[in-house]
Design a protein around this motif. Sequence first.
Motif: not given
Length: 296
Positions: A109-130
Motif C-alpha cells: 500500500v502507498e504511504f507518506v514518509g514522515g520527517p523523522a525518516l533519515n533520507i538525505y540522498n536520491a538513492y535512499a529516497l528511491h528505495e522507499l519510493v520503490s
Amino acid sequence: MKLTLGPILFYWQRQQIMDFYADMAEQPLEVIYLGETVCSKRRALSLDDWIGLAQDVRSACDAEVVLSGLTLIEAASELSSLRRLCENGEIKVEANDMAAVQFLSSRGVEFVGGPALNIYNAYALHELVSRGMSRWVPPVECSADLLAALMEQAREADVPLPEIEVFAWGHLPLAYSARCFTARAENLPKDDCGFICQNYPEGIPMTTQEGQVLFTLNGIQTMSGGISNLLAEHPRMARMGIDALRLSPRAGNMGEIVQLFDKVRRGGHPPLAVDGCNGYWHGQPGMLTVEEVGLC
C-alpha cells in the motif's frame, strides 16, 4: 502548491482535538494528518477514535486524510498498535519509523514518509519510493540547497521523485528520547506522569541563562524554541517544484496561519521577512532568522 496540516504534536484534551478538526475541516487545506506521533501514553483518543475521527473529517471536507504513526517505538504494545494502524485498510498512513515502512510495504500500500525518516540522498529516497512511498516530508534540518541537490541527483539518476512536502510552519521536532522531559520538569516519573503534558498545550519553553528561548519541551520530544516560518520562501519553493507545505498545529489562531499561507500561494505578495526562525532552510543554525537575501 498544496497546503497540509500536520499531526498535532502536543497533548490536548479530547474535546479540544474534536473542536480543532471541526474548524480545520473548513479551512483551505488539501491534506489533513491525524494521530499520535509523540507518546503512546497520550490516550485522549484511542486508535479506534483516531480512525473514526479521520473518517468524520474526510466526510466533512474534500481534503485527503492521513493517519500518522508513532516516531519512537519502545514497547511491543506500541509495535502492535502501529501494525493495527498500518492495517486499517482504508486510510493512508504516514510512516515515522521504519517499522511502519515495513508493515506498509509488505501489504503493498502507498504511504507518506514522515520527517523523522533519515533520507538525505536520491538513492535512499528511491528505495522507499520503490516500497510505496508516494509523498515525502524531508527532515526538518534540510536546507533548500540540500533538497535542490537531492532533486537534481534524482533527475540525473533517472530516479522518480515522490511528492515533496516541506515542513513550513511550526515548532520543529528535533529529537526524541526514552526520557520524558515534561515529567522530569514536574519531578514526576515517566511511568506515573499523570498526563502532565495536558497542562502545556504548546509545550514548555526552555531558556538559556540569558533568558533566550532555546528549545520547547514536549514530553519525550525536543522541539525548536522558536516557530519555523517559511512563508517568505514560497517563491523559491515554487521554482524548485515543491509540491506541498506542511503547517504544524498550534492551540490558538491556527486558522489565521492557514489563511496567510493560502493568500500567498494564490498570488499574494510574500513578506520580505517573517516572525520566527528559518535558519535551516538557508543552511544556517536553525534558530536564526535569515532574510530572503540570505543575510542573518
